[in-house]
Design a protein around this motif. Structure first.
Motif, PDB file in Angstrom:
ATOM      1  N   ASN A  74      68.771  43.919  66.392  1.00  0.00           N
ATOM      2  CA  ASN A  74      68.975  45.283  65.901  1.00  0.00           C
ATOM      3  C   ASN A  74      69.270  46.255  67.030  1.00  0.00           C
ATOM      4  OD1 ASN A  74      67.029  43.882  63.821  1.00  0.00           O
ATOM      5  ND2 ASN A  74      67.964  45.587  62.718  1.00  0.00           N
ATOM      6  N   PRO A  98      69.082  47.547  59.869  1.00  0.00           N
ATOM      7  CA  PRO A  98      68.041  47.571  58.828  1.00  0.00           C
ATOM      8  C   PRO A  98      68.655  47.763  57.435  1.00  0.00           C
ATOM      9  CG  PRO A  98      67.419  48.945  60.686  1.00  0.00           C
ATOM     10  CD  PRO A  98      68.854  48.568  60.900  1.00  0.00           C
ATOM     11  N   SER A 116      60.379  48.699  62.975  1.00  0.00           N
ATOM     12  CA  SER A 116      61.407  48.283  63.935  1.00  0.00           C
ATOM     13  C   SER A 116      60.890  48.514  65.346  1.00  0.00           C
ATOM     14  CB  SER A 116      62.698  49.084  63.701  1.00  0.00           C
ATOM     15  OG  SER A 116      62.473  50.464  63.966  1.00  0.00           O
ATOM     16  N   THR A 120      65.160  51.509  67.988  1.00  0.00           N
ATOM     17  CA  THR A 120      65.843  51.535  66.690  1.00  0.00           C
ATOM     18  C   THR A 120      65.285  52.633  65.798  1.00  0.00           C
ATOM     19  OG1 THR A 120      66.312  49.146  66.816  1.00  0.00           O
ATOM     20  CG2 THR A 120      66.427  50.171  64.648  1.00  0.00           C
ATOM     21  N   GLN A 126      70.003  54.619  62.832  1.00  0.00           N
ATOM     22  CA  GLN A 126      69.078  54.436  61.714  1.00  0.00           C
ATOM     23  C   GLN A 126      68.905  55.737  60.939  1.00  0.00           C
ATOM     24  OE1 GLN A 126      65.566  51.794  61.827  1.00  0.00           O
ATOM     25  NE2 GLN A 126      64.323  53.615  61.416  1.00  0.00           N
ATOM     26  N   GLY A 183      62.997  45.941  60.454  1.00  0.00           N
ATOM     27  CA  GLY A 183      64.191  46.371  61.180  1.00  0.00           C
ATOM     28  C   GLY A 183      64.305  45.790  62.572  1.00  0.00           C
ATOM     29  N   CYS A 184      63.692  44.650  62.800  1.00  0.00           N
ATOM     30  CA  CYS A 184      63.809  43.924  64.064  1.00  0.00           C
ATOM     31  C   CYS A 184      63.836  42.445  63.720  1.00  0.00           C
ATOM     32  CB  CYS A 184      62.631  44.238  64.986  1.00  0.00           C
ATOM     33  SG  CYS A 184      62.572  43.206  66.490  1.00  0.00           S
TER      34      CYS A 184
END
Length: 266
Positions: A74, A98, A116, A120, A126, A183-184
């Protein structure tokens, strides 16, 4: 048909969650994976450094006859996807972001969290996704980089990981969210622990399946799909291959061989 490999790179081992989704959806495809473990985590580095490392990784993967590149990170996607596509225009490049749009559609309460890395979580990228696709939702970003280091140290199931997750997720429980976005790419490896803390009623989403589907669509469109009945999977690192092998083997629950990249990629 094209039996050249699908290539992936990440700052470390987290991109293997994307690798698993791709291999599951496209079992006849060979792959080559590079983890830039020497410089993990990317989330503490500046944009120029991340772009420079991504360029090195992509050059190496192209030298391994890659037919498509997946930026399975990400942070690297947010920092460099446009740059990578500009300097490598002749090969398809897929990034990881994400799944904000999906979360907004799936959330019944219109309240969801996004877990995340700190970079990020703070990124304009994002924030733009949230403004564009989740303007009617309450969105709670949570950024943490320490989890990445713990996973890379082989502490996926440690007490320290559980305690840190509780500290990060308990405030989301109080917000009564019904969806959590990972989100990672490292974080899907913590899905079991996260689900126990956040509750069974909360839907957990990650980008793996979406990325795999995008890779499949591109390969179909470009007539690059493989029909290889004996695909191969190669793993490379800029770090300590023995240490990385042990961590990856635990994450994938299978024995693998990890090789060191050439000095020019270090």
């Amino acid at each position: 048909m094209d039996t050249r490999p699908i290539a992936l790179f990440d700052s470390g081992s987290g991109g293997l969650s994307i690798w698993k989704s791709i291999v599951s959806l496209l079992p006849l495809e060979s792959t080559v994976y590079m983890g830039d473990h020497r410089y993990i985590p990317y989330s503490t580095k500046n944009v120029e450094f991340i772009q420079r490392r991504g360029k090195c990784a992509i050059q190496f993967l192209i030298s391994r006859k890659a037919k498509i590149i997946v930026v399975a990170c990400n942070t690297a996607t947010v920092a460099g996807i446009d740059y990578f596509r500009k300097i490598f225009p002749d090969i398809p490049i897929v990034g990881v972001v994400p799944v904000i749009k999906t979360a907004a559609k799936m959330s019944q309460k219109k309240k969801f969290g996004v877990l995340s890395t700190e970079r990020t979580a703070k990124s304009d990228y994002q924030k733009k996704l949230i403004r564009t696709f989740a303007s009617d939702c309450e969105v709670y970003p949570v950024g943490n980089t320490q989890l990445v280091s713990l996973i890379e140290n082989g502490e996926k199931d440690s007490v320290r990981v559980v305690e840190l997750l509780e500290k990060l997720l308990n405030p989301l429980c109080k917000k009564d969210v019904d969806v959590l976005v990972l989100g990672c790419t490292h974080f899907p490896f913590l899905r079991t622990q996260i689900q126990k803390i956040i509750g069974k009623s909360v839907l957990i989403l990650d980008s793996g399946d979406a990325v795999a589907m995008q890779v499949k669509r591109i390969l179909e469109h470009e007539n690059l799909l493989s029909d290889n009945q004996k695909p191969t999977h190669q793993f490379f690192t800029t770090g300590n291959p023995a240490k990385v092998r042990d961590v990856i083997s635990r994450l994938l629950e299978r024995g693998i061989v990890v090789k060191t990249v050439p000095d020019s990629v270090q």
